[in-house]
Design a protein around this motif. Structure first.
Motif, short mmCIF file in Angstrom:
data_model
loop_
_atom_site.label_atom_id
_atom_site.label_comp_id
_atom_site.label_asym_id
_atom_site.label_seq_id
_atom_site.Cartn_x
_atom_site.Cartn_y
_atom_site.Cartn_z
N VAL A 41 36.18 41.94 43.14
CA VAL A 41 37.10 42.50 42.15
C VAL A 41 36.59 42.27 40.74
N THR A 42 36.02 41.09 40.49
CA THR A 42 35.44 40.80 39.18
C THR A 42 34.28 41.73 38.86
N ALA A 43 33.48 42.07 39.88
CA ALA A 43 32.31 42.91 39.67
C ALA A 43 32.67 44.36 39.43
N VAL A 44 33.65 44.89 40.16
CA VAL A 44 33.97 46.31 40.01
C VAL A 44 35.02 46.56 38.94
N VAL A 411 27.44 46.19 42.85
CA VAL A 411 27.82 45.29 43.94
C VAL A 411 27.81 46.01 45.29
N PHE A 412 28.02 47.33 45.29
CA PHE A 412 28.02 48.07 46.55
C PHE A 412 26.62 48.17 47.14
N ASN A 482 29.71 53.71 37.20
CA ASN A 482 29.23 53.23 35.91
C ASN A 482 28.70 54.40 35.09
N PRO A 483 28.69 54.28 33.75
CA PRO A 483 28.09 55.34 32.93
C PRO A 483 26.61 55.49 33.26
N PRO A 484 26.09 56.72 33.24
CA PRO A 484 24.68 56.92 33.60
C PRO A 484 23.71 56.64 32.47
#
Length: 549
Positions: A41-44, A411-412, A482-484
């Protein structure tokens, strides 16, 4: 002890995932993961952690992710889901179902062990559980002192077990029962550990294979009806089919600065605007509707996939007609229209055409967008350009806007790593070394053995062990993307694609206007040239954030 079956088995026929395979498999891998929910949860950042009421019943990441996804996508009366371009949503849900069924098979075995060696020796089981619960409560602070106290609690329970085995406080059958009441849970723990260790390793193997890009089939035997009376399986299959069909909706939602949900933020905009005037020598021009120009532009955009220069066509191109509704930036749900204009989740073509033709000085309701979409980097980057055609007081406005949706959170893509711990070297306290820990510890065996009997009561299990809250409005891509712009190559792809799209739109517009006896020499051609010059130095910027002072 036999190995739990993880072979593909009966499956739902499906087609190849195409260019979105990498992202689909990365998202699917979350269903097979172990570890805690909180770091994820912290990562996403776009999910919530529901704390467990009892730590020994806590869910791990894979259990929580699978349960949350299945409830959100397959639950009764669920809200609409945001399309996830560049992913195969059905395949992700199938993996969640497969992971859940695998854990259910494991839990059936663990339940038998829990009943035989735990429930029948309840007094001893309660003493051991009290020791583990006290240890888990002490380890919340993660201090060495509390770790020592937690170990002492287990030693105390072990001392009670030895005392009862050697000197039970009663004779006869009661004495025999007291001798085994503390030993039986230990035997059960040993058997349970073998099951837990083997299942965890098999789940990790699937996690690793998916992240590495290997083909891993999702076994969903429950969705294959055995006969005409198997309503439960037929219902599950229908829900999966509806989920797949819902992803093909042509009704999208614009959420202010967040852009179009599922597409990303608007990073660029180019407008071709001028007054309609008859060409030289013409008293008037041929009337037309915005939809007529939209069709012309659509035909030119389709030609981008073909090039006279080898290997320079724009691949993975799709042209779509969208009806876009506006929702608030912080809206927690979306809705789609109903009635004669809709065919399930899709707006009928005549209704989309009507929206396009009424796109003048309109108020609320849907707006028409012609979308050109490219899926690149194995689905990690979704580039979308929208075209809107507006006629207002003899003024034609053709607007091209660029959107970009980057890769999902890193994280995925994490692979399963061995469990390690850094400790001080013996005799050299000023130096440290890393030691590898067992894949499964005692706490994990107890956790899974306790959760197993509640597998048929998911609501109660979620209340006891907490879970994962998905972001709303939910979509597998947009909330975790995430932004590219941190990737040079992704940025280049987005910026480079804008010029061919602009050229195609402008060429189609000028050709259409000339066919309808409109003047293009003095007005539109000059404006188109200026826009092309501006596009040479285009860069991403925040189009949807207006500073009104």
């Amino acid at each position: 002890m036999t190995t739990l079956d993880m072979t593909p088995g009966a499956q739902i026929p499906r087609t190849d995932a195409g260019p979105q395979t990498a992202v689909t498999q990365a998202l699917s891998s979350a269903a097979y993961r172990d570890g805690e929910i909180e770091p994820f949860v912290t990562a996403v950042t776009a999910a919530t952690f529901k704390k467990p009421r009892f730590r020994l019943f806590r869910a791990n990441l894979g259990e929580a992710f699978s349960a949350a996804v299945i409830a959100r996508t397959m639950g009764a009366g669920r809200k609409p889901i945001v399309p996830s371009f560049g992913t195969d949503t059905r395949q992700i849900v199938e993996h969640c179902l497969a992971a859940q069924e695998f854990r259910a098979n494991r839990d059936r075995r663990l339940t038998t062990i829990t009943v035989v060696f735990g429930l029948l020796a309840l007094p001893g089981t309660l003493i051991w559980l009290a020791a583990f619960y006290l240890r888990a409560w002490l380890l919340k602070d993660k201090s060495r002192q509390n770790e020592l106290y937690g170990g002492l609690a287990l030693l105390a329970a072990g001392a009670v077990a030895v005392l009862l085995a050697l000197r039970p406080p009663a004779a006869g059958l009661l004495g025999v029962y007291l001798r085994i009441t503390m030993i039986a849970p230990v035997v059960g723990w040993f058997l349970a550990k073998r099951i837990v260790l083997r299942s965890t390793q098999e789940l990790r193997d699937r996690w690793k294979a998916l992240v590495e890009g290997n083909a891993v089939a999702a076994s969903v035997a429950k969705a294959v009806p055995r006969d005409d009376l198997d309503k439960k399986a037929a219902d599950l299959r229908d829900k999966l089919g509806r989920l797949e069909a819902e992803q093909e909706t042509n009704v999208q939602h614009y959420a202010g600065p967040k852009g179009i949900l599922g597409v990303g933020r608007r990073w660029g905009e180019w407008r071709l605007v001028d007054v309609l005037r008859p060409a030289d020598g013409q008293a008037d021009f041929r009337a037309f509707h915005p939809w007529d120009l939209v069709r012309k532009i659509s035909a030119h955009l389709k030609a981008l996939a073909i090039s006279e220069v080898a290997n320079s066509g724009m691949t993975n191109l799709s042209i779509k007609q969208w009806a876009v509704l506006e929702v608030g930036e912080n809206a927690d749900e979306i809705s789609r229209p109903s009635g004669a204009d809709m065919d399930g989740d899709r707006m009928r073509e005549f209704a989309v055409q009507a929206v396009a033709d009424k796109q003048t000085f309109s108020g609320g309701g849907a707006r028409h967008y012609l979308a050109t979409q490219f899926i690149t980097f194995d689905g990690k980057l979704i580039i979308t350009f929208t075209v809107t055609v507006t006629l207002l007081a003899n003024t034609l406005t053709v607007t091209v806007a660029g959107y970009a949706l980057g890769p999902v959170a890193g994280v995925f893509g994490d692979k399963p790593a061995p469990k390690e711990k850094t400790i001080q070297k013996t005799g050299k306290f000023w130096e440290e070394k890393t030691v590898q820990l067992p894949l499964i510890d005692n706490d994990e065996v107890v956790r899974q053995a306790l959760r197993a009997p509640f597998m048929r009561l998911p609501g109660l299990l979620a209340w006891l062990g907490g879970g994962l809250g998905l972001p709303e409005p939910f979509g597998f891509r947009h909330a975790w993307a995430n932004p590219p712009w941190s990737s040079r190559f992704m940025t280049d792809n987005a910026l480079n694609a804008s010029v061919p799209v602009l050229s195609a739109v402008h060429a189609a517009t000028l050709e259409f206007l000339e066919e309808h006896d409109l003047d293009t020499e003095h007005f539109f051609k000059n404006r188109a040239s200026i826009i092309k010059s501006e596009a040479q130095g285009t860069r991403p910027y925040k189009v949807d954030q207006f500073d009104a002072g």
